[in-house]
Scaffold this active site. Structure first.
Site, mmCIF file in Angstrom:
data_model
loop_
_atom_site.group_PDB
_atom_site.id
_atom_site.type_symbol
_atom_site.label_atom_id
_atom_site.label_comp_id
_atom_site.label_asym_id
_atom_site.label_seq_id
_atom_site.Cartn_x
_atom_site.Cartn_y
_atom_site.Cartn_z
ATOM 1 N N SER A 124 -10.817 -48.973 57.319
ATOM 2 C CA SER A 124 -9.894 -48.304 58.242
ATOM 3 C C SER A 124 -8.488 -48.101 57.652
ATOM 4 O O SER A 124 -7.484 -48.219 58.364
ATOM 5 C CB SER A 124 -9.816 -49.055 59.579
ATOM 6 O OG SER A 124 -11.077 -49.047 60.217
ATOM 7 N N GLU A 140 -13.655 -55.504 51.362
ATOM 8 C CA GLU A 140 -13.871 -54.644 52.529
ATOM 9 C C GLU A 140 -14.532 -55.473 53.636
ATOM 10 O O GLU A 140 -15.768 -55.603 53.660
ATOM 11 C CB GLU A 140 -14.805 -53.479 52.181
ATOM 12 C CG GLU A 140 -14.263 -52.504 51.187
ATOM 13 C CD GLU A 140 -14.885 -51.116 51.372
ATOM 14 O OE1 GLU A 140 -14.134 -50.174 51.648
ATOM 15 O OE2 GLU A 140 -16.115 -50.978 51.268
ATOM 16 N N ASN A 171 -14.135 -42.579 49.295
ATOM 17 C CA ASN A 171 -15.585 -42.730 49.421
ATOM 18 C C ASN A 171 -16.048 -41.769 50.521
ATOM 19 O O ASN A 171 -15.847 -42.036 51.701
ATOM 20 C CB ASN A 171 -15.911 -44.190 49.775
ATOM 21 C CG ASN A 171 -17.401 -44.415 49.959
ATOM 22 O OD1 ASN A 171 -18.214 -43.508 49.726
ATOM 23 N ND2 ASN A 171 -17.776 -45.606 50.385
ATOM 24 N N TRP A 172 -16.635 -40.663 50.096
ATOM 25 C CA TRP A 172 -17.051 -39.640 51.077
ATOM 26 C C TRP A 172 -18.331 -40.035 51.817
ATOM 27 O O TRP A 172 -18.739 -39.354 52.736
ATOM 28 C CB TRP A 172 -17.254 -38.296 50.364
ATOM 29 C CG TRP A 172 -15.988 -37.614 49.948
ATOM 30 C CD1 TRP A 172 -14.704 -38.050 50.139
ATOM 31 C CD2 TRP A 172 -15.875 -36.355 49.274
ATOM 32 N NE1 TRP A 172 -13.817 -37.147 49.620
ATOM 33 C CE2 TRP A 172 -14.506 -36.097 49.070
ATOM 34 C CE3 TRP A 172 -16.800 -35.416 48.797
ATOM 35 C CZ2 TRP A 172 -14.026 -34.943 48.445
ATOM 36 C CZ3 TRP A 172 -16.334 -34.273 48.166
ATOM 37 C CH2 TRP A 172 -14.966 -34.036 47.992
ATOM 38 N N LYS A 173 -18.987 -41.079 51.349
ATOM 39 C CA LYS A 173 -20.237 -41.562 51.965
ATOM 40 C C LYS A 173 -21.230 -40.416 52.119
ATOM 41 O O LYS A 173 -21.270 -39.528 51.272
ATOM 42 C CB LYS A 173 -19.924 -42.267 53.289
ATOM 43 C CG LYS A 173 -18.875 -43.373 53.126
ATOM 44 C CD LYS A 173 -18.741 -44.254 54.323
ATOM 45 C CE LYS A 173 -17.665 -45.288 54.076
ATOM 46 N NZ LYS A 173 -17.508 -46.253 55.145
ATOM 47 N N HIS A 194 -21.776 -51.809 48.273
ATOM 48 C CA HIS A 194 -21.069 -51.446 49.507
ATOM 49 C C HIS A 194 -21.795 -52.066 50.708
ATOM 50 O O HIS A 194 -23.021 -52.136 50.729
ATOM 51 C CB HIS A 194 -21.007 -49.915 49.650
ATOM 52 C CG HIS A 194 -20.044 -49.502 50.721
ATOM 53 N ND1 HIS A 194 -20.372 -49.545 52.058
ATOM 54 C CD2 HIS A 194 -18.757 -49.077 50.660
ATOM 55 C CE1 HIS A 194 -19.319 -49.156 52.763
ATOM 56 N NE2 HIS A 194 -18.329 -48.869 51.930
ATOM 57 N N GLU A 213 -22.496 -51.026 53.538
ATOM 58 C CA GLU A 213 -23.487 -50.185 54.221
ATOM 59 C C GLU A 213 -24.825 -50.235 53.486
ATOM 60 O O GLU A 213 -25.882 -50.142 54.103
ATOM 61 C CB GLU A 213 -22.949 -48.742 54.346
ATOM 62 C CG GLU A 213 -21.902 -48.666 55.457
ATOM 63 C CD GLU A 213 -20.821 -47.619 55.233
ATOM 64 O OE1 GLU A 213 -20.949 -46.799 54.308
ATOM 65 O OE2 GLU A 213 -19.830 -47.646 55.997
ATOM 66 N N GLY A 215 -12.421 -44.539 53.405
ATOM 67 C CA GLY A 215 -13.609 -43.841 53.899
ATOM 68 C C GLY A 215 -13.212 -42.610 54.687
ATOM 69 O O GLY A 215 -12.842 -41.578 54.116
ATOM 70 N N GLY A 260 -14.920 -48.370 59.346
ATOM 71 C CA GLY A 260 -15.281 -47.332 60.308
ATOM 72 C C GLY A 260 -14.972 -47.688 61.753
ATOM 73 O O GLY A 260 -15.439 -47.032 62.675
#
Ligand code: 13P
Length: 253
Positions: A216, A170, A8-10, A98, A100, A237, A176
């Protein structure tokens, strides 16, 4: 069931060139991988180029995914991206719910449910993210939160469709932060997810669903989730932005 490793490159990689370079490096590092399916989820705007690159590489192990989508196929929805558009670009998977997006865009379980239904109806695979906050964990509410997220996200999802969904556990506090969940805690969460699915559908259905761990993940801890805690893959991530580290993660499995 093939192990799934999702990058997941976000909202990273600020130029098309940098996204393309990373994609090429990842592809190069993963050429000999046979055991796993690798999915790269870049920003929407890089999908056309990466899709073109994939078409040129017949032997690649990489598949494309998106980080989000809208719940309608088309229409007057300014700023949104249809699952059909993503399918037409060669995406196979779409991340949905997700944390976020739940946190920064107030995405609700109801919105997530509509997206899950839409993704399934257009023949794509939803990667449904669930997980508790640090506060939920401290208050002993992990099971209540997971049950509510799962039951609400799966409204109107049939027994036949449930097997097509990939679940990604998650825990928000592990995302992160560099503080991954312990493999024991993650294993308990995985069993809880299966129990919730078994109660809503059936025991055999629960045994067949694919559950990933995210938060992580790196090359030093990935085996503890897949080999020890029984997850069938990981959602990665920041470590997916480093081609060497990502290749190491994949080779650990
Ligand atoms: P990190 O691997 O950077 O913790 O991110 C996890 C994640 O959110 C993947 O979707």
């Amino acid at each position: 069931m093939k192990t799934l490793i999702i990058a997941n490159w976000k909202c990273n990689l600020l130029t098309a060139k940098s996204a393309e370079e990373l994609f090429k490096l990842l592809n190069k590092g993963l050429r000999k991988i046979r055991k796993a399916e690798i999915v790269v989820c870049p920003s929407f705007i890089y999908l056309p180029k990466l899709s073109e690159l994939l078409l040129r590489r017949k032997k690649t192990r990489i598949r494309l995914g998106a980080q989000n989508c809208f719940w309608e196929g088309k229409g007057s929805y300014t700023g949104e991206v249809s699952p059909i558009m993503l399918k037409n670009l060669g995406c196979k998977y779409i991340i949905v719910g997700h944390s976020e997006r739940r946190k920064f865009l107030n995405e609700t379980n109801q919105m997530i449910n509509r997206k899950v239904q839409a993704i399934l109806s257009f023949g794509l695979i939803p990667i449904l993210c669930i997980g508790e906050t640090k506060e939920d964990k401290e208050k002993g509410k992990i099971s209540i939160v997971l049950r509510s997220q799962i039951e609400n996200a799966l409204k109107k999802v049939s027994k036949k469709e449930i097997g097509k969904i990939v679940f990604a556990y998650e825990p928000r506090w592990a995302i992160g932060t560099g503080k991954a969940c312990s493999s024991d805690e993650a294993c308990v969460a995985r069993l809880l997810i299966q129990k919730i699915i078994a109660q809503k559908y059936s025991q055999p259905t629960a045994k067949k669903i694919q559950i990933l761990y995210g938060g992580s993940v790196n090359s030093a801890n990935v085996a503890s989730f897949v080999k020890d805690a029984g997850f069938q893959g990981v959602l990665v991530g920041s470590a997916s932005l480093d081609p060497n580290e990502f290749a190491k993660i994949v080779k650990e499995l």
